[in-house]
Each structure stands twice: as structure tokens, then as C-alpha cells.
Design a protein around this motif. Structure first.
Motif, PDB file in Angstrom:
ATOM      1  N   GLU A 103       0.805  -1.203   0.000  1.00  0.00           N
ATOM      2  CA  GLU A 103       0.000   0.000   0.000  1.00  0.00           C
ATOM      3  C   GLU A 103       0.848   1.267   0.000  1.00  0.00           C
ATOM      4  O   GLU A 103       0.466   2.271  -0.579  1.00  0.00           O
ATOM      5  N   PHE A 104       1.997   1.208   0.629  1.00  0.00           N
ATOM      6  CA  PHE A 104       2.696   2.466   0.885  1.00  0.00           C
ATOM      7  C   PHE A 104       3.981   2.693   0.094  1.00  0.00           C
ATOM      8  O   PHE A 104       4.539   3.769   0.144  1.00  0.00           O
ATOM      9  N   THR A 105       4.490   1.692  -0.590  1.00  0.00           N
ATOM     10  CA  THR A 105       5.786   1.924  -1.229  1.00  0.00           C
ATOM     11  C   THR A 105       5.691   1.848  -2.758  1.00  0.00           C
ATOM     12  O   THR A 105       4.801   1.211  -3.308  1.00  0.00           O
ATOM     13  N   GLN A 106       6.637   2.524  -3.388  1.00  0.00           N
ATOM     14  CA  GLN A 106       6.682   2.503  -4.853  1.00  0.00           C
ATOM     15  C   GLN A 106       7.625   1.429  -5.359  1.00  0.00           C
ATOM     16  O   GLN A 106       7.465   0.874  -6.421  1.00  0.00           O
ATOM     17  N   LYS A 107       8.679   1.200  -4.548  1.00  0.00           N
ATOM     18  CA  LYS A 107       9.681   0.232  -4.983  1.00  0.00           C
ATOM     19  C   LYS A 107       9.880  -0.789  -3.883  1.00  0.00           C
ATOM     20  O   LYS A 107       9.645  -0.491  -2.709  1.00  0.00           O
ATOM     21  N   LEU A 108      10.366  -1.940  -4.247  1.00  0.00           N
ATOM     22  CA  LEU A 108      10.630  -2.963  -3.241  1.00  0.00           C
ATOM     23  C   LEU A 108      12.037  -3.504  -3.401  1.00  0.00           C
ATOM     24  O   LEU A 108      12.505  -3.747  -4.513  1.00  0.00           O
ATOM     25  N   LEU A 109      12.684  -3.651  -2.257  1.00  0.00           N
ATOM     26  CA  LEU A 109      14.018  -4.236  -2.224  1.00  0.00           C
ATOM     27  C   LEU A 109      13.857  -5.580  -1.518  1.00  0.00           C
ATOM     28  O   LEU A 109      13.410  -5.628  -0.379  1.00  0.00           O
ATOM     29  N   VAL A 110      14.162  -6.659  -2.200  1.00  0.00           N
ATOM     30  CA  VAL A 110      13.953  -7.979  -1.607  1.00  0.00           C
ATOM     31  C   VAL A 110      15.299  -8.630  -1.324  1.00  0.00           C
ATOM     32  O   VAL A 110      16.118  -8.803  -2.219  1.00  0.00           O
ATOM     33  N   MET A 111      15.517  -8.976  -0.060  1.00  0.00           N
ATOM     34  CA  MET A 111      16.749  -9.665   0.328  1.00  0.00           C
ATOM     35  C   MET A 111      16.433 -11.133   0.556  1.00  0.00           C
ATOM     36  O   MET A 111      15.372 -11.481   1.086  1.00  0.00           O
ATOM     37  N   SER A 112      17.355 -11.979   0.150  1.00  0.00           N
ATOM     38  CA  SER A 112      17.173 -13.401   0.409  1.00  0.00           C
ATOM     39  C   SER A 112      18.524 -14.040   0.633  1.00  0.00           C
ATOM     40  O   SER A 112      19.409 -13.959  -0.220  1.00  0.00           O
ATOM     41  N   LYS A 113      18.700 -14.651   1.779  1.00  0.00           N
ATOM     42  CA  LYS A 113      19.951 -15.345   2.126  1.00  0.00           C
ATOM     43  C   LYS A 113      21.168 -14.471   1.855  1.00  0.00           C
ATOM     44  O   LYS A 113      22.069 -14.864   1.113  1.00  0.00           O
ATOM     45  N   ALA A 114      21.182 -13.278   2.421  1.00  0.00           N
ATOM     46  CA  ALA A 114      22.313 -12.346   2.345  1.00  0.00           C
ATOM     47  C   ALA A 114      22.514 -11.726   0.967  1.00  0.00           C
ATOM     48  O   ALA A 114      23.363 -10.871   0.788  1.00  0.00           O
ATOM     49  N   LYS A 115      21.747 -12.165  -0.010  1.00  0.00           N
ATOM     50  CA  LYS A 115      21.909 -11.603  -1.353  1.00  0.00           C
ATOM     51  C   LYS A 115      20.716 -10.728  -1.708  1.00  0.00           C
ATOM     52  O   LYS A 115      19.619 -10.902  -1.181  1.00  0.00           O
ATOM     53  N   LEU A 116      20.964  -9.806  -2.634  1.00  0.00           N
ATOM     54  CA  LEU A 116      19.870  -8.987  -3.135  1.00  0.00           C
ATOM     55  C   LEU A 116      19.096  -9.830  -4.141  1.00  0.00           C
ATOM     56  O   LEU A 116      19.639 -10.222  -5.171  1.00  0.00           O
ATOM     57  N   PHE A 117      17.837 -10.130  -3.840  1.00  0.00           N
ATOM     58  CA  PHE A 117      17.054 -10.928  -4.776  1.00  0.00           C
ATOM     59  C   PHE A 117      16.587 -10.039  -5.933  1.00  0.00           C
ATOM     60  O   PHE A 117      16.776 -10.365  -7.090  1.00  0.00           O
ATOM     61  N   CYS A 118      16.001  -8.917  -5.605  1.00  0.00           N
ATOM     62  CA  CYS A 118      15.675  -7.971  -6.663  1.00  0.00           C
ATOM     63  C   CYS A 118      15.358  -6.604  -6.081  1.00  0.00           C
ATOM     64  O   CYS A 118      15.099  -6.468  -4.887  1.00  0.00           O
ATOM     65  N   TYR A 119      15.426  -5.597  -6.921  1.00  0.00           N
ATOM     66  CA  TYR A 119      15.033  -4.252  -6.544  1.00  0.00           C
ATOM     67  C   TYR A 119      14.239  -3.705  -7.717  1.00  0.00           C
ATOM     68  O   TYR A 119      14.786  -3.501  -8.806  1.00  0.00           O
ATOM     69  N   ASP A 120      12.945  -3.536  -7.521  1.00  0.00           N
ATOM     70  CA  ASP A 120      12.094  -3.225  -8.662  1.00  0.00           C
ATOM     71  C   ASP A 120      10.826  -2.519  -8.178  1.00  0.00           C
ATOM     72  O   ASP A 120      10.613  -2.375  -6.977  1.00  0.00           O
TER      73      ASP A 120
END
Lengths: 269, 288
Positions: free
Chosen positions: B210-227
Motif C-alpha cells: 500500500e505504501f511503497t513505490q519500490k521494493l528491495l527484496v533480500m534473500s539469504k544475504a543476497k539482493l534478490f531484486c530491486y524493482d
């Protein structure tokens, strides 16, 4: 980081010494201290050194760790040495310069004292290296239990000790967090004059105390909820049981003590 | 323009001991100005560790963090300045309160910045208003406040520094649903008003949807995606595999689609879903 400080310096490896009954280990340490302080000749020290070396090998604790326990008392060692060199004046004068006079007796005593202190520290730190703090408090409680006869609150003391030990890491972690939070607000913790630095501690100490009190209250409530009523009729998860190795250890210790007493007597004669 | 950038950022806890653990592993990121970014990831995925790098509380084992194009570790003397520009609110920030009054506590940060009394007062009052705190509260002791009010006071303490980047680690943890929503709305309003960049670490997919435009997803110490948030939720299968969810309403919509309702994809807030369903019903597409 604060987390890296090791308090209660338990070094977890598996060895005979680690597996020994903590009550016996405390007794061994006491016997060892008596042996060191009753001794009056260099031979008793040699005996003590043999004893420590043996224990060290059995414990599988790396020698590096023993050095770590000596390091903080180096200033005390130097201080003792200087005092002894300066104030004991017996035997031949070895070296003299204005009011400083070093005599053979002084030199002997200071070397003797230094060796004794080093042995004391290395030997007794083996106890804390090989025994976890919780077992140590259990053992202290067990050894002090005769004091109950004179209405000494042994269980309460031991409980207080184990709670204190339990909360050291928790509070350290908490301090770390609070420090980070205040740093994020621009608190200058490691710069400025002494008065400023002391002032800079306030934003850390106040939240820390508040949380310590909060935790104490929560713990007290939790203990009451589980009907904690002191040591009366309380059973334990870890039962302390003496085994063959403990009696063998005790025997070895007594032999060493006896040997050092014999050496003492011989030395006098 | 990118305000925060990381290049090969890696952080290892207790390096060289048996307890060694890499918490952040070669993260390359580029966060634009004036955005509201949600940070999600499973517990222990390295979110919090990554956040603590952005204002220099942790020093990367290797890699760089660029703030406005400048390496923040280039000049250690300027680290305090970095911390004023990148404000970090920890989880459960109410445990950092210490002053006699709420006003003084909020003023702690601005005072450390060396601002004048007038400016400090202006900022404290402005921030208190933005978070809907009563002026009367400012005179009270922070320890006498309720949980929600304490949380607001602590967040205000960082907001009052007017950081260009504001990082909030689970600002709503332990608040009731109504309080959560209000808090997030206030944070969004603050972001819009100040045109700053806000990073919001959260476990609630509904909140970030509801509140964000972008999402930063972390998984197991790595950046999964930023989109874009919508683009991330489109990858629902992968998110589920990581132990994350998509917002509940998105699952509902997906199931309805599977049953043959002509609902568009990219519905991940309740409002969007409501509108889409009303639209569908008006067209008379309902066959239930």
C-alpha cells in the motif's frame, strides 16, 4: 564491537578437565593456591609449574589463552617486581645508583614473586576456561551448602550469581544497540574532552538502566508465575556427580601438595 | 538521480572465527531520490545489516557505499555528517529515549547537528505535528508515555534531523492495526512533504504494497531484486519459494482469476481490488 568481549572466559572444547566435576575443580584450585603460597623455595614453584603444565595439557586449552589471562596483570607484575627489588636489601649489592640499590636477596624475591603470581593466574584461569559459568555457580552452591546450617542464604546467593551471569551477554547486546541508535542521532561517543565524553554516556546509561530494571521486573514476574519459592525442595536439571576421574584428580592434587610440604620442610633443614 | 548506491557490498560477522557468517553478500544497489522503498526479506536475510551500512554504523568487509556519488568511508571525519543525512530508526526505537522531556529527546539529534535554539524548536514542533503528537506531550517525560506515543517520540527524534534518506526498521512492530496504518500514513505524508527518500523495512506485505513505490527484496544475504512494487509482486511464485508472501488480497485475486474471472493482474491493495471487482460486476460479468 562490545560483543567480542569475553566475560566468563569459558573455552568450549572437549577434554578430561572439562568433563570433571566442577566441585572438584574448585577444590583442586584451592589446593593449588595453598600449595603455591605455603611454598617458600624455588622447588615448590617448579612443582607448581609441573602441575599447571600437566593440567594445561589435559585441558587442551591453547597456550595463547593463558597468555591472554596474564596480559591484564602485567602492570601488577612490574609493580611487585620493582617494590621487591627496591625494598628488600639482603645479600650482596649487585647494582647501585643514587638511592636505587639492587641486592641479591631483592632480585631473588622479586623473581620468586613474579613466578608465583604467573603460576597463580595461569592455574586458576584454567578453572574458568574449562568450566561454564553456570556449572561454576552450581558447584559453588554445592560447596557452600554446609553454610546453610548457620542460616546463610546459599541458594539465593547462587541464584543471584547465575542471573547476573545470564544477563551479562544480554545487557552487552542491549548496550550495543543503544549505542548504535544514539550514534545514528549524532551522539559523539569517542571524541572530545573527558567531561564531554562522560556527558556523552548519559544517553546510553539511562536507557540501559531503564531496560535493566524492566528486565528484572519481567524476570521476577516470570519466576513468580512458575511458582519459584527458593531452593527448598528444588530439583536440578544438571546433577553434579563425582566419578572416577575426579577422585584420581583429587589424589594427584594431594600427592603434589604433600610433595611440596616435604620440599618445604627439607628446605628449612 | 541515485542518492544511495552500493557496489559489491559485503559484510561478514566475526570474520576469522568459527562463528563467521556473511550477512550481506555482494549487493549492488541504486536507490533513487524521492522514493518510498519497501525492504522485505525473511528473518535473517540481511535486511537490518544492510540498513546499518547506509549510515556508516557498520563498515563493509568489502565493497562501497556511495551517498550522492561520494564514498561515505572516504573521510572518516565526515561520518557524523553522513549520519545526519541518512537517518536510521532502529527496531523498537523507544528503548533509546533518555531525556527528561519528550521535547528534549526529539531535540537531541538536531542539537548534535549544532543548530540554533530557534531552528531546533521549529523542527521539533514541526516533526511532532507531522506525527500527530500533542504539544502537551512534549512537556512530559518520555517514560510516562504509552507504547505508541513512545514509538512516535523516538521516530520523531530521527525525523527532526531532516535526513535526506530516512530508514525505518519495522516502525510498526507491536502496534495495533489502526495504529500501524496511521503511522504509515504519517510516514508517507512526511516523505511527500519533505521529498526525501524513505526505506521502510517491514514484514507486512500489505503495508509495503500500500505504501511503497519500490521494493528491495533480500534473500539469504543476497539482493534478490530491486524493482517496482507491482513488478515484484508479479513474481509471487518466487517470493513464496523464499518464504515470503504476496499480500493476501493479491492471493485472493489470483485464485479468482484461476476460476475464470477476468480480473487484471497487478492488484495488490484492497482498494484496487475493490475497484476492479466493482467494475467487473457492473459489466455484468458475474456468473456465480
Amino acid at each position: 564491537m562490545l560483543k567480542d568481549i569475553t566475560l566468563g572466559q569459558y573455552f568450549p572444547v572437549d577434554s578430561v578437565l572439562h568433563r570433571m566435576d566442577p566441585r572438584f575443580k574448585i577444590i583442586f584450585t584451592m589446593l593449588f593456591i595453598i600449595m603455591l603460597f605455603a611454598g617458600n623455595s624455588i622447588w615448590t614453584l617448579v612443582l607448581g609449574a609441573v602441575f599447571v603444565l600437566m593440567a594445561q595439557l589435559l585441558s587442551k586449552i591453547p597456550l595463547k589463552m593463558s597468555w591472554k589471562s596474564i596480559k591484564p596483570i602485567l602492570p601488577i607484575l612490574v609493580f611487585t617486581a620493582v617494590l621487591n627489588l627496591e625494598f628488600i636489601s639482603s645479600g650482596d649489592v649487585l647494582w647501585e645508583w643514587s638511592f636505587i640499590k639492587i641486592t641479591e636477596g631483592g632480585l631473588q624475591t622479586s623473581v620468586f614473586m613474579i613466578c608465583r603470581i604467573i603460576l597463580l593466574i595461569v592455574g586458576s584461569s584454567l578453572l574458568t576456561y574449562t568450566t561454564s559459568p553456570i556449572l561454576l555457580t552450581d558447584a559453588i552452591e554445592a560447596l557452600m551448602s554446609p553454610l546453610r546450617k548457620i542460616k546463610f542464604p546459599v541458594h539465593e546467593m547462587a541464584m543471584m550469581m547465575s542471573i547476573a551471569l545470564r544477563f551479562i551477554p544480554t545487557l552487552l547486546e542491549e548496550t550495543d544497540k543503544i549505542m548504535s541508535a544514539q550514534k545514528a542521532r549524532g551522539a559523539a561517543l569517542d571524541s572530545g574532552k573527558l567531561t564531554q565524553r562522560v556527558k556523552a554516556l548519559i544517553p546510553i546509561l539511562i536507557p540501559l538502566f531503564v531496560s535493566a530494571f524492566r528486565r528484572a521486573e519481567e524476570l521476577a514476574t516470570a519466576m513468580e508465575c512458575r511458582c519459584y519459592r527458593g531452593g527448598e525442595g528444588r530439583t536440578r536439571l544438571r546433577q553434579l556427580r563425582a566419578e572416577k576421574r575426579d577422585y584420581i584428580g583429587l589424589f594427584v592434587c594431594l600427592v603434589f601438595l604433600a610433595a611440596s610440604i616435604v620440599l618445604n620442610v627439607l628446605h628449612k633443614v | 538521480m541515485a542518492i544511495l548506491k552500493t557496489e559489491g557490498l559485503t559484510y561478514t560477522y566475526s570474520a576469522g572465527t568459527p562463528f563467521e557468517k556473511t550477512a550481506v553478500d555482494h549487493v549492488d544497489l541504486c536507490i533513487e531520490e524521492h522514493t518510498m522503498v519497501g525492504v522485505i526479506g525473511h528473518t535473517g536475510s540481511g535486511k537490518s545489516t544492510l540498513m546499518q551500512h547506509f549510515n556508516g554504523l557498520l563498515k563493509p568487509t568489502s565493497g562501497k557505499i556511495l551517498l550522492d556519488g561520494k564514498d561515505i568511508w572516504a573521510d572518516k571525519q565526515k561520518m557524523r555528517e553522513v549520519r545526519f543525512r541518512v537517518g536510521l530508526v532502529f527496531q523498537y526505537p523507544e528503548y533509546q529515549l533518555f531525556e527528561e522531556t519528550v521535547f528534549k529527546d526529539i531535540a537531541f539529534g538536531p542539537r548534535n547537528m549544532g543548530l540554533g535554539e530557534e531552528e531546533i524548536k521549529r523542527r521539533v514542533l514541526e516533526t511532532a505535528d507531522a506525527l500527530g503528537m500533542d504539544r502537551e506531550l512534549l512537556k512530559r517525560s518520555p517514560f510516562a508515555l504509552s507504547g505508541g506515543q513512545k514509538r512516535r517520540a523516538a521516530i520523531a527524534g530521527v525525523m527532526a534531523m531532516r535526513p535526506e534518506v530516512l530508514i525505518l526498521d519495522e516502525p510498526c512492530a507491536g502496534l495495533d492495526p489502526k495504529g500501524r496504518n496511521l503511522m504509515l500514513q504519517q510516514i508517507r505524508d512526511y516523505q511527500k512533504k519533505t521529498q526525501s527518500t524513505v526505506l521502510l523495512v517491514s514484514h507486512s506485505m500489505e503495508d509495503v504494497a500500500e505504501f511503497t513505490q519500490k521494493l528491495l527484496v533480500m534473500s539469504k544475504a543476497k539482493l534478490f531484486c530491486y524493482d517496482d512494487t507491482a513488478a515484484v509482486f508479479r513474481r509471487s511464485a518466487e517470493l513464496r519459494e523464499m518464504g515470503l508472501r504476496v499480500p493476501q488480497i493479491a492471493s485472493v485475486m489470483e485464485k479468482l482469476r484461476n476460476r475464470g474471472f477476468a480480473l487484471p493482474e497487478d492488484l495488490y491493495t484492497v482498494e484496487q481490488a475493490r475497484d476492479a471487482m466493482l467494475h467487473l460486476l457492473q459489466k455484468g460479468g458475474s456468473t456465480c
